[in-house]
Design a protein around this motif. Structure first.
Motif: not given
Length: 1012
Positions: A301-319, A380-383, A388-390
């Motif tokens: 997954v890539n963040p919707r915006r390059m913010t700390n919050h979006s990056i944290k959500e991406c990290q959570k998605s992979l977790d 979908p909720r886990m994004k 999402e990206s390939s």
């Protein structure tokens, strides 16, 4: 379903700190949970063009090239020789589930209810075709083969009772055959096909007792096969097993038990894996010397915006998907903190002894990445509302940072095509190329330790919840046939060649060529629409004014009194001087622009001529000539939002109207007469886009061009000495599958419809291409007009040179995969190679396509003097550096040089598109802002190429061209003021003579005064 966090997690480092950590963290430091977050900062900026496209390099020596299958997908033989039933046998033979779900246990929103699937009863029939399958491996040249053992085939009841000797014999035979071929096995113990007996007796993986049964089954396999197996996979994709087998019910065993049951199942899967690893480690490793891991699937997954919050959500998605299983195994034996904070009581807990037991139970990181999880089975909720990206490369970098730089073996990767696609699977092949390229970049550019790559799958088979609606094999299987032969697809041939080369090694045709173009080569710039601005730079008011020095201190106009004005000159036009000055700054020798037919002849005929506009164009041409820049003038070019025609002509059918041809010839004659003394290169029609033309319109366009050419040839050539032709848009069309005869046929068809339609009548036979006629006849389409014999004689040979505009390359195939990019009329599937560099406007940068189209034209129409009349690409309008355009220009011009030097193309000129962003936003060599033009790096780069006349090397340093007289940029003002210079010279001469006379007579007077 993830719940809200009960406690706050410490905030991640701010984004600038992440960037700093990535910049400084070159050493292989020990990772901490959350270190993977640096990945998004690292890849936040787009890479340099050189790194964004294909990397010409090879994989490390000893790299593992593999292909894989799964037992239930390919084996068939579901009741042969004592095999027991598996949960997939039961699942696929059950009727469709009822539309209503148990309360609170339904699948998450976004998933459709399950329809009755097909079965794997026969599938690819691998159980009865060991020799066939291994011959496919031999053809590919792989070093490793990943397959799974069917638990129910070797232990029909699932428990460690008497094993099924026929099942053991089948796998023994397969392993023996692999040993004969020198192919190493990678064996998966559990690929989703649990014995149904264990599901019935224990509720499957929901019972902790399954871990012991799995351990017993693994011990049987280790004892029987371990001497021949060096790589073991315990469980494949535990995420899919737990979440979609026991929460959503989309996969076997089809239990819709909700999230709580899924997390319990995952807990038991981890314990089962750990027990199996410890069994091998203590009892078999010393004698067998193998390695054991678990295959973990992930998305990206890539963040919707390059913010700390979006990056944290991406990290959570992979977790929540990968880290769910990877962190307990590779870090500390426990689940990610984000899961524990968000899931509250849903997530089981490990005891301290269990944490120690699970931690470190993998000898390498076995990664599965592809469509089964990404884009299909990911909840979908886990994004977490991210994108999402390939991107496999970024995932590999994240794993490297997050899990202590493990050795990574990609044990499943690939894509899919539709069930109707047979052997020309171009879509699959280019996805495969992209993933392998990203793996290579992760190794060579990012330092990730990837040891092997596995294509999924060896052959077409049963695709789980998709049944037989898609195909994922390198070999085609006709499921309705009796023998089920394996037919190699284009992707198989691609993979075989890639293994043979061990990657993408630099090839001679990939290397830049040193050399120079001929001395008279035309280096041009294109500006399709120069603005007609007749504002004069000189003082144009003839009135007389008095200066009121006493009262208003201003000028007072004297009524009735005027002065005689001098004649205006072309240099007086305010718009022309900056234009010429900027062109001189580029060192270009030619400038290509288009006239505005509708502006010059508003009514479409000579009853009303805009002499002001015509005079402005004449002045542009004359001032260019004065500055030693050759004008190249197009009479007509289709505009983006309008046809570029006079309104009356546009209103009466435009090019559909046969009367437009003589009207164009009349307009051409006016332009030849008015501008011909300054213009020596004419283009009748510039880049008519055939895909927007009807057959009738194209017919009349050809007649119009030919009438204009004949008019110039008969009335103006002798006195003006110019040359005339048509400029064709000629993008290259490449067969998507280079070895496919049908794709080659499709590519030739598109080339003839795109280029040959207008080129063949002029440069070839005088008639339309035979390919067009035959294709339209097959479709009972008789709209393509016929030329009379007089028209053929008129059109054929109506050229003095060949001019082509070229921008990009497209891939075409005959198999229909993407309806949005399928041309039903020509039965052509268009696509692109995702490893190609693309501009911000998604234009593929494919330099070798230019050389190919030039050679195709030479082969078709002979060795003609050729101009690349327009070539360019868009770039980021707001970026300070137009790196993509610089890269594009460097490589396309170099391909033009190869065509000239290596292929013998009579290349006479190259024109860069476009002059500035004012008339062609995003394409300009000059940036335009606040009425100012600022040169971009691409302009300076182009100027360097012009100054060098190409790409001189040590062997070409002596090939300098003789210097021609050229005017310096600072001399243009004086050069355009010859009358003024003469007058100043006269004044200087008169002044000198006057001084001489004064001196003479003053001296003579003094002598007369001294006489007595």
């Amino acid at each position: 379903m993830p719940a809200r966090a009960a406690a706050r997690r410490p905030r991640p480092p701010p984004l600038p700190l992440l960037l700093l950590l990535w910049a400084l963290g070159g050493g292989r430091l020990r990772a901490e949970p959350g270190d993977g977050a640096q990945t998004w900062a690292r890849f936040a900026r787009p890479p340099a063009p050189e790194a964004a496209g294909l990397l010409h390099d090879t994989f490390p020596d000893g790299f593992l090239w593999a292909v894989g299958t799964a037992a239930y997908q390919t084996e068939g033989g579901w009741r042969q020789h004592g095999k027991g039933a598996s949960i997939w046998d039961a699942f696929t033979h059950l009727p469709a589930a009822p539309p209503e779900d148990p309360p609170g246990a339904g699948p998450p929103s976004g998933f459709p209810p399950r329809s009755p699937p097909a079965t794997g009863d026969v599938a690819s029939d691998s159980y009865n075709n060991v020799l066939r399958d291994t011959e496919g491996l031999r053809e590919l040249g792989v070093t490793h083969y990943r397959f799974s053992i069917s638990w129910a085939r070797v232990l029909p009841n699932g428990s460690a009772g008497a094993p099924n000797r026929e099942g053991l014999r089948y796998y023994g035979h397969l392993l023996q055959r692999l040993r004969e071929l020198g192919v190493e096995p990678v064996v998966t113990l559990y690929h989703w096909d649990l014995p149904q007996r264990l599901q019935d007796a224990y509720g499957g993986w929901a019972d902790r007792a399954l871990a012991d049964h799995f351990r017993d089954y693994a011990e049987l396999c280790f004892r029987h096969f371990g001497g021949q197996v060096k790589y073991w996979i315990t469980i494949d994709n535990p995420y899919a097993v737990a979440w979609h087998g026991y929460a959503t019910g989309r996969l076997a065993p089809g239990v819709r038990g909700g999230a709580r049951l899924a997390y319990l199942v995952a807990h038991n899967l981890l314990l089962a894996h750990a027990k199996t690893w410890h069994l091998y480690n203590t009892s078999f490793r010393a004698t067998q010397g193998g390695q054991v891991s678990i295959s973990l699937s992930s998305h990206w997954v890539n963040p919707r915006r390059m913010t700390n919050h979006s990056i944290k959500e991406c990290q959570k998605s992979l977790d929540f998907v990968l880290g769910w299983f990877a962190k307990p195994i590779f870090i500390d034996g426990d689940y990610p903190e984000s899961m524990k904070n968000n899931l509250s009581s849903l997530l089981p807990t490990f005891t301290e002894s269990e944490k120690k037991f699970i931690k470190g139970t993998a000898d390498f990181f076995a990664l599965s990445f592809g469509p089964i999880l990404s884009f299909q089975l990911l909840d979908p909720r886990m994004k977490f509302r991210q994108l999402e990206s390939s991107s496999l490369r970024q995932l590999l970098s994240w794993i490297d940072l997050e899990y202590n730089h493990p050795q990574i073996f990609i044990v499943e990767n690939g894509w899919f095509v539709s069930e109707t696609t047979k052997t020309d699977d171009a879509k699959y092949m280019y996805y495969l190329k992209r993933f392998i390229m990203e793996t290579l970049k992760a190794i060579r550019l990012d330092g990730v330790d990837v040891i092997g790559y596995t294509v999924w799958s060896l052959m077409d088979g049963f695709e789980w919840h998709r049944g037989y609606s898609i195909r994922r094999g390198l070999f085609y299987v006709d499921f309705l046939s009796q023998d089920k032969k394996l037919l190699p697809k284009s992707s198989a041939l691609f993979y075989q060649q890639l293994i043979e080369k061990n990657g993408f090694p630099p090839l001679p045709e990939n290397q830049p060529l040193e050399g120079t173009f001929p001395c008279a080569f035309a280096w041009g710039i294109v500006d399709n629409y120069i603005q007609v601005d007749t504002t004069l730079s000189q003082f144009t008011d003839p009135s007389v004014y008095l200066w009121d020095v006493h009262r208003s201190k201003g000028l007072i106009k004297v009524q009735g009194l005027v002065t005689q004005m001098r004649k205006s000159y072309c240099a007086d036009f305010a718009a022309i001087r900056p234009l010429v000055s900027l062109l001189q700054e580029t060192h270009a020798t030619h400038f290509h622009f288009s006239l505005d037919w509708a502006l010059i002849l508003p009514l479409g005929n000579r009853s009303q001529v805009n002499h002001t506009a015509l005079h402005f164009y004449r002045c542009v041409a004359s001032e260019l000539v004065r500055a030693n820049i050759t004008p190249v003038v197009a009479l007509w070019r289709p505009a983006a939002l309008r046809p570029g025609l006079p309104a009356p002509l546009a209103a009466h059918g435009a090019w559909e109207n046969p009367h437009i041809a003589p009207a164009f010839a009349e307009y051409a004659g006016l332009c030849f007469k008015a501008l011909g003394s300054h213009v020596k290169l004419w283009v009748t029609a510039s880049e008519p886009y055939t895909r927007n033309l009807t057959y009738r319109a194209g017919h009349n366009l050809l007649r119009a061009h030919a009438l204009a050419w004949r008019l110039y040839d008969q009335q103006f050539r002798r006195s003006q000495g110019g040359r005339v032709s048509i400029a064709l848009q000629a993008d290259w069309v490449e067969p998507a599958c280079p070895l496919s005869p049908r794709d080659k046929e499709v590519a030739e068809r598109v080339l003839e419809f795109d280029i040959g339609w207008l080129a063949e009548p002029i440069f070839g036979s005088g008639d339309y291409p035979r390919v067009m006629r035959d294709w339209l006849r097959q479709r009972n389409d008789y709209l393509l007009p016929y030329f009379t014999e007089d028209e053929k004689r008129l059109i054929r040979g109506s050229f003095d040179f060949l001019a082509v505009s070229h921008y990009t390359t497209i891939l075409v195939g005959w198999e229909k995969e993407d309806p949005g990019k399928y041309n039903d009329y020509l039965e052509v599937q268009e696509m692109t190679d995702s490893t190609w560099l693309s501009s911000p406007g998604q234009v593929a940068v494919v330099p070798w396509g230019l050389r190919k189209v030039l050679n195709w034209l030479k082969l078709k129409y002979g060795d003609l003097p050729t101009y690349i009349i327009s070539n360019g690409v868009d770039d980021d309008l707001h970026a300070a550096q137009d790196d993509v355009r610089v890269y594009y220009m460097q490589n396309y011009v170099n391909e033009a040089l190869k065509a000239y030097v290596l292929d013998g193309i009579k290349l006479c000129g190259y024109f860069a598109y476009s002059f500035n962003d004012r008339t062609a936003p995003k394409f300009g060599l000059y940036r335009y802002a606040a009425n100012q033009f600022e040169p971009k790096p691409s302009m300076k780069h182009y100027r360097k190429i012009i100054d060098d006349n190409g790409f001189p090397g040590p062997e070409t340093l002596g090939g300098f061209c003789p210097e021609e007289f050229t005017l310096c940029a600072n001399c243009s003002f004086l050069h355009t003021r010859k009358s003024l210079l003469a007058f100043i010279a006269f004044l200087c001469l008169a002044f000198i003579i006057s001084l001489s006379l004064i001196f003479y007579y003053s001296k003579k007077g003094r002598r007369s005064y001294k006489r007595p």
